[in-house]
Design a protein around this motif. Structure first.
Motif, PDB file in Angstrom:
ATOM      1  N   CYS A  56       2.479  -9.426  -0.956  1.00 20.20           N
ATOM      2  CA  CYS A  56       2.188  -8.416  -1.975  1.00 20.20           C
ATOM      3  C   CYS A  56       3.400  -8.079  -2.842  1.00 20.20           C
ATOM      4  O   CYS A  56       3.245  -7.593  -3.950  1.00 20.20           O
ATOM      5  CB  CYS A  56       1.644  -7.144  -1.325  1.00 20.20           C
ATOM      6  N   GLN A  57       4.597  -8.331  -2.347  1.00 18.99           N
ATOM      7  CA  GLN A  57       5.787  -8.046  -3.140  1.00 18.99           C
ATOM      8  C   GLN A  57       6.271  -9.255  -3.933  1.00 18.99           C
ATOM      9  O   GLN A  57       7.239  -9.165  -4.674  1.00 18.99           O
ATOM     10  CB  GLN A  57       6.904  -7.521  -2.238  1.00 18.99           C
ATOM     11  N   SER A  62       2.453  -9.227  -8.295  1.00 21.24           N
ATOM     12  CA  SER A  62       2.647  -7.928  -8.934  1.00 21.24           C
ATOM     13  C   SER A  62       1.882  -7.766 -10.238  1.00 21.24           C
ATOM     14  O   SER A  62       1.826  -6.672 -10.786  1.00 21.24           O
ATOM     15  CB  SER A  62       4.136  -7.662  -9.160  1.00 21.24           C
ATOM     16  N   PHE A  64      -1.400  -8.350 -10.411  1.00 17.96           N
ATOM     17  CA  PHE A  64      -2.708  -7.885  -9.939  1.00 17.96           C
ATOM     18  C   PHE A  64      -3.895  -8.594 -10.563  1.00 17.96           C
ATOM     19  O   PHE A  64      -5.016  -8.140 -10.462  1.00 17.96           O
ATOM     20  CB  PHE A  64      -2.865  -6.365 -10.129  1.00 17.96           C
ATOM     21  N   ARG A 112      -1.621  -2.215  -0.943  1.00 20.95           N
ATOM     22  CA  ARG A 112      -2.275  -2.177  -2.256  1.00 20.95           C
ATOM     23  C   ARG A 112      -2.520  -0.734  -2.720  1.00 20.95           C
ATOM     24  O   ARG A 112      -2.388  -0.439  -3.908  1.00 20.95           O
ATOM     25  CB  ARG A 112      -3.609  -2.917  -2.221  1.00 20.95           C
ATOM     26  N   GLN A 114      -0.679   1.801  -2.143  1.00 19.51           N
ATOM     27  CA  GLN A 114       0.602   2.335  -2.612  1.00 19.51           C
ATOM     28  C   GLN A 114       0.910   1.875  -4.036  1.00 19.51           C
ATOM     29  O   GLN A 114       1.685   2.501  -4.741  1.00 19.51           O
ATOM     30  CB  GLN A 114       1.727   1.924  -1.667  1.00 19.51           C
ATOM     31  N   LYS A 115       0.291   0.802  -4.447  1.00 19.56           N
ATOM     32  CA  LYS A 115       0.500   0.265  -5.801  1.00 19.56           C
ATOM     33  C   LYS A 115      -0.658   0.608  -6.732  1.00 19.56           C
ATOM     34  O   LYS A 115      -0.788   0.030  -7.802  1.00 19.56           O
ATOM     35  CB  LYS A 115       0.661  -1.253  -5.734  1.00 19.56           C
ATOM     36  N   GLU A 118       0.025   1.359 -10.435  1.00 18.74           N
ATOM     37  CA  GLU A 118       0.359   0.147 -11.199  1.00 18.74           C
ATOM     38  C   GLU A 118      -0.899  -0.683 -11.469  1.00 18.74           C
ATOM     39  O   GLU A 118      -1.043  -1.262 -12.552  1.00 18.74           O
ATOM     40  CB  GLU A 118       1.371  -0.696 -10.429  1.00 18.74           C
ATOM     41  N   ILE A 119      -1.794  -0.751 -10.481  1.00 18.31           N
ATOM     42  CA  ILE A 119      -3.034  -1.501 -10.654  1.00 18.31           C
ATOM     43  C   ILE A 119      -3.876  -0.882 -11.767  1.00 18.31           C
ATOM     44  O   ILE A 119      -4.386  -1.582 -12.639  1.00 18.31           O
ATOM     45  CB  ILE A 119      -3.831  -1.555  -9.323  1.00 18.31           C
ATOM     46  N   SER A 126      -6.322  -6.004 -14.090  1.00 21.99           N
ATOM     47  CA  SER A 126      -6.250  -5.812 -12.640  1.00 21.99           C
ATOM     48  C   SER A 126      -7.620  -5.681 -11.976  1.00 21.99           C
ATOM     49  O   SER A 126      -7.702  -5.342 -10.803  1.00 21.99           O
ATOM     50  CB  SER A 126      -5.418  -4.573 -12.330  1.00 21.99           C
ATOM     51  N   SER A 129      -7.983  -7.185  -8.494  1.00 20.85           N
ATOM     52  CA  SER A 129      -7.310  -6.418  -7.441  1.00 20.85           C
ATOM     53  C   SER A 129      -8.098  -5.178  -7.059  1.00 20.85           C
ATOM     54  O   SER A 129      -8.166  -4.809  -5.887  1.00 20.85           O
ATOM     55  CB  SER A 129      -5.909  -6.006  -7.886  1.00 20.85           C
TER      56      SER A 129
END
Length: 136
Positions: A56-57, A62, A64, A112, A114-115, A118-119, A126, A129
């Motif tokens: 995921c990193q 990143s 998505f 996911r 936590q992101k 960003e998504i 995205s 995702s």
């Protein structure tokens, strides 16, 4: 416990069938499966957590725009981690598969989630995702 964990990680990462066969034989002779089963499972869950974070990193992950769970993580689980775990613990009932696949889904969902900001910011690119997060 720490030395068991480190050795197990070493055997898994080496992808050496001789080491796995030796460990399985020792497990059977001394009944270590029963004694250290929980430690083995915790080690497998740690491997899962590390793999999810690494995938995921990744820079490609990143953006998505591509799903990761089924195409990368679950395939890795089915081809690599579960066969190793099953051989180590002689899982015939499928409970280990269930426990570890739940751990995979939980770790992926946690990372996911936590992101999520960003998504959402990358919407509509995205969408894959978001669908994947909903499914897992």
């Amino acid at each position: 416990k720490e030395s068991i964990y480190k050795y197990l990680i070493k055997v898994y990462e080496a992808e050496n069938s001789t080491d796995l066969n030796n460990l399985t034989a020792v497990n059977n002779i001394y009944d270590w499966k029963r004694l250290f089963k929980q430690q083995y499972i915790l080690s497998m869950k740690s491997i899962i957590q590390n793999k999810v974070l690494a995938v995921c990193q990744n820079d490609e992950a990143s953006d998505f725009s591509e799903p990761l769970y089924d195409t990368v993580l679950f395939q890795w689980f089915e081809k690599n981690l579960y066969p190793f775990s099953s051989a180590l613990l002689c899982d015939t009932s499928g409970t280990l598969r269930t426990e570890l696949s739940i751990s995979l889904a939980e770790n992926f969902t946690k990372v996911r989630s936590q992101k999520l900001f960003e998504i959402v910011a990358d919407y509509p690119d995205s969408i894959p995702s978001l669908r994947e997060l909903k499914q897992t």
